[in-house]
Design a protein around this motif. Structure first.
Motif, PDB file in Angstrom:
ATOM      1  N   GLU A 129     104.799  75.705  25.240  1.00  0.00           N
ATOM      2  CA  GLU A 129     105.595  75.341  23.963  1.00  0.00           C
ATOM      3  C   GLU A 129     105.473  76.951  23.528  1.00  0.00           C
ATOM      4  OE1 GLU A 129     103.248  73.984  19.494  1.00  0.00           O
ATOM      5  OE2 GLU A 129     101.952  74.443  20.788  1.00  0.00           O
ATOM      6  N   LYS A 130     105.236  77.622  23.948  1.00  0.00           N
ATOM      7  CA  LYS A 130     106.048  79.291  23.085  1.00  0.00           C
ATOM      8  C   LYS A 130     107.138  79.991  24.116  1.00  0.00           C
ATOM      9  CE  LYS A 130     101.638  78.777  20.511  1.00  0.00           C
ATOM     10  NZ  LYS A 130     101.511  78.986  19.059  1.00  0.00           N
ATOM     11  N   ASP A 131     107.774  79.092  24.688  1.00  0.00           N
ATOM     12  CA  ASP A 131     108.746  79.981  25.291  1.00  0.00           C
ATOM     13  C   ASP A 131     109.861  80.202  24.452  1.00  0.00           C
ATOM     14  OD1 ASP A 131     110.865  80.260  26.430  1.00  0.00           O
ATOM     15  OD2 ASP A 131     110.045  80.079  28.106  1.00  0.00           O
ATOM     16  N   ALA A 132     110.274  81.306  23.636  1.00  0.00           N
ATOM     17  CA  ALA A 132     111.216  81.052  22.710  1.00  0.00           C
ATOM     18  C   ALA A 132     112.549  80.584  23.277  1.00  0.00           C
ATOM     19  CB  ALA A 132     111.573  82.737  22.976  1.00  0.00           C
ATOM     20  N   GLY A 133     112.690  81.051  24.972  1.00  0.00           N
ATOM     21  CA  GLY A 133     114.358  80.711  25.088  1.00  0.00           C
ATOM     22  C   GLY A 133     114.064  78.162  24.906  1.00  0.00           C
ATOM     23  N   GLY A 134     113.290  77.882  25.086  1.00  0.00           N
ATOM     24  CA  GLY A 134     113.056  76.986  24.728  1.00  0.00           C
ATOM     25  C   GLY A 134     113.186  75.919  23.242  1.00  0.00           C
TER      26      GLY A 134
END
Length: 370
Positions: A129-134
């Motif tokens: 959830e905290k992956d900036a790319g996603g």
């Protein structure tokens, strides 16, 4: 756009009935001949890609992106996409292009597989959830769904998706301080939701704080200032020329006025002299200067070359048009072709016109630089 309709009409007629002529030196330009004629100009003579092999996903080659996309779609795992974006600098143009590509791929999957497509993106958001790319790809997916696959501006589903996209952009921005991509994605949201000029200026200030020379951001902002959206021909012209004037050496921002001219092409060009007018000529010369000054590996270079091709063909500047084809052939995921229902066909017709004009004025595969 007037020329898009012209190109599509040519695609339908020329593909079935005619081929463009080979050189007729001194004969007043290209003429039409029957299919199979020995005088028919053939782009394949130059080693150009067949129409069915043109890649409509990207404006220019990006092997790392293609490898990651193929991995994601083959395995259903998001990890290759996350790794690629994680290793892509946030301060350049390429990250924005890659986010667009992943978002577009997910949107296309959902069109072809409603309810089951893009499972890799759903898993990415759930597991990281905290992956900036996603988060950025998810926001881009929503924007593309709103513009391409909803009921259109004014429809209830369009506004619902765009409002969701706005929230997704702002969440993505919190995950990646200093990354312009979420703000650039929100520029499309601003256009769809009709931000006031004050609201748009506040958003634009955030982009300028972190990426003042970002060409992709300027292209996204230019749409807002165009006459067909929330500005005018004069406002778009002022925005594009101000950006070009402050462009550092080697920046493609010097080409922005050409995009402003393209966005305001008349519905019908009644006189051929339009393409030789001072406004068009100045914009084309500025774009050519930008192309010649830019780094060869600038990710936005292909965008400028694609638009130059359209203008140079209409200006009958055949050798310069062929120079653009030489550089961009193979990938057609850029304006003006992407505005067409069949980008590959639109590009292929324009390319055929360039080849015909080039050969009608004495050019040949042997005379085209490699």
């Amino acid at each position: 756009m007037q020329m898009i309709w012209v190109l599509m009409g040519l695609a339908l007629v020329a593909a079935m009935t005619f081929q463009f002529v080979r050189a007729r030196r001194g004969g007043g330009g290209p003429r039409l001949v029957s299919p199979g004629s020995p005088d028919a100009a053939d782009p394949a003579d130059y080693g150009f890609a067949r129409q069915e092999d043109l890649d409509i996903r990207v404006p220019g080659p990006d092997r790392d992106l293609m490898d990651a996309l193929e991995n994601v779609q083959r395995t259903g795992s998001w990890k290759a996409a996350s790794a690629l974006l994680g290793g892509t600098p946030k301060d350049g143009e390429r990250r924005w292009q890659r986010v667009q590509a992943f978002g577009g791929a997910a949107a296309l999957e959902l069109v072809h597989q409603p309810g089951t497509g893009a499972v890799w993106l759903k898993a990415w958001r759930l597991e990281q959830e905290k992956d900036a790319g996603g988060a950025q790809v998810h926001a881009e997916l929503l924007v593309q769904q709103a513009w391409r696959h909803s009921g259109g501006v004014g429809a209830d589903d369009h506004r619902i998706i765009v409002e969701e996209a706005r929230d997704a952009c702002r969440r993505a921005a919190l995950l990646a301080p200093g990354d312009p991509v979420p703000f650039i994605t929100e520029l499309a949201v601003a256009r769809a939701l009709g931000y006031s000029e004050a609201e748009f200026d506040a958003l634009w200030a955030k982009v300028m704080d972190v990426a003042p020379t970002h060409m992709g951001a300027h292209l996204a902002a230019l749409h807002y200032w165009c006459e067909k959206w929330h500005g005018s021909r004069e406002k778009a012209d002022a925005f594009s020329h101000a950006a070009a004037a402050r462009a550092p050496q080697g920046s493609l921002l010097a080409a922005l006025p050409l995009f402003a001219v393209y966005e305001h092409l008349p519905d019908v060009v009644l006189v051929s002299s339009f393409w030789q007018s001072a406004v068009v000529t100045r914009a084309v010369e500025g774009a050519l200067y930008a192309v010649h000054s830019a780094r060869p590996d600038d990710p936005m270079l292909a965008h400028v070359r694609h638009l130059l091709l359209l203008f140079l063909v209409n200006m009958e500047r055949w050798a310069e048009a062929m120079e653009q084809v030489r550089h961009v052939d193979g990938c057609v995921g850029a304006l003006p072709w992407s505005a067409s229902p069949d980008p590959a066909a639109s590009y292929a017709v324009c390319r055929a016109m360039a080849v015909a004009g080039y050969e009608a004025n004495g050019g040949s595969p042997a005379t085209l630089p490699h």
